[in-house]
Design a protein around this motif. Structure first.
Motif, PDB file in Angstrom:
ATOM      1  N   TRP A  34       0.824  -1.207   0.000  1.00  0.00           N
ATOM      2  CA  TRP A  34       0.000   0.000   0.000  1.00  0.00           C
ATOM      3  C   TRP A  34       0.861   1.262   0.000  1.00  0.00           C
ATOM      4  CZ3 TRP A  34      -0.719   3.710   3.976  1.00  0.00           C
ATOM      5  CH2 TRP A  34      -1.726   4.641   3.720  1.00  0.00           C
ATOM      6  N   ARG A  38       2.414   1.824  -3.433  1.00  0.00           N
ATOM      7  CA  ARG A  38       1.429   2.347  -4.379  1.00  0.00           C
ATOM      8  C   ARG A  38       1.096   3.809  -4.101  1.00  0.00           C
ATOM      9  NH1 ARG A  38      -2.931  -2.473  -5.510  1.00  0.00           N
ATOM     10  NH2 ARG A  38      -1.436  -3.874  -6.511  1.00  0.00           N
ATOM     11  N   VAL A  39       1.024   4.195  -2.826  1.00  0.00           N
ATOM     12  CA  VAL A  39       0.729   5.584  -2.489  1.00  0.00           C
ATOM     13  C   VAL A  39       1.897   6.483  -2.882  1.00  0.00           C
ATOM     14  CG1 VAL A  39       0.427   7.170  -0.534  1.00  0.00           C
ATOM     15  CG2 VAL A  39      -0.927   5.091  -0.672  1.00  0.00           C
TER      16      VAL A  39
END
Length: 66
Positions: free
Chosen positions: A50, A53-54
């Motif tokens: 996560w 991806r951020v």
């Protein structure tokens, strides 16, 4: 044929319950420890994916070769 006495039947049922509970607790302990290990590994991996991806931003501008 000789039949078993009532006391022998009761003792056999109690022994069966003891053996069954021992096997059940052993299996549940193994399953629980495997689940705990999987959760312990998967949560940090999910957080890392996560975060990547951020940080990397939107991926809509990929090069496409037709």
């Amino acid at each position: 044929m000789r039949q078993r006495s009532m006391l022998m039947n009761i003792l056999m049922v109690i022994g069966l319950f003891f053996v069954g509970s021992f096997i059940l607790s052993l299996v549940m302990g193994i399953v629980g420890s495997l689940l705990w290990f999987a959760i312990k590994i998967m949560i940090p991996v999910a957080i890392a994916v996560w975060l990547v991806r951020v940080i990397s931003g939107p991926s809509n501008n990929r090069r496409r070769y037709y």
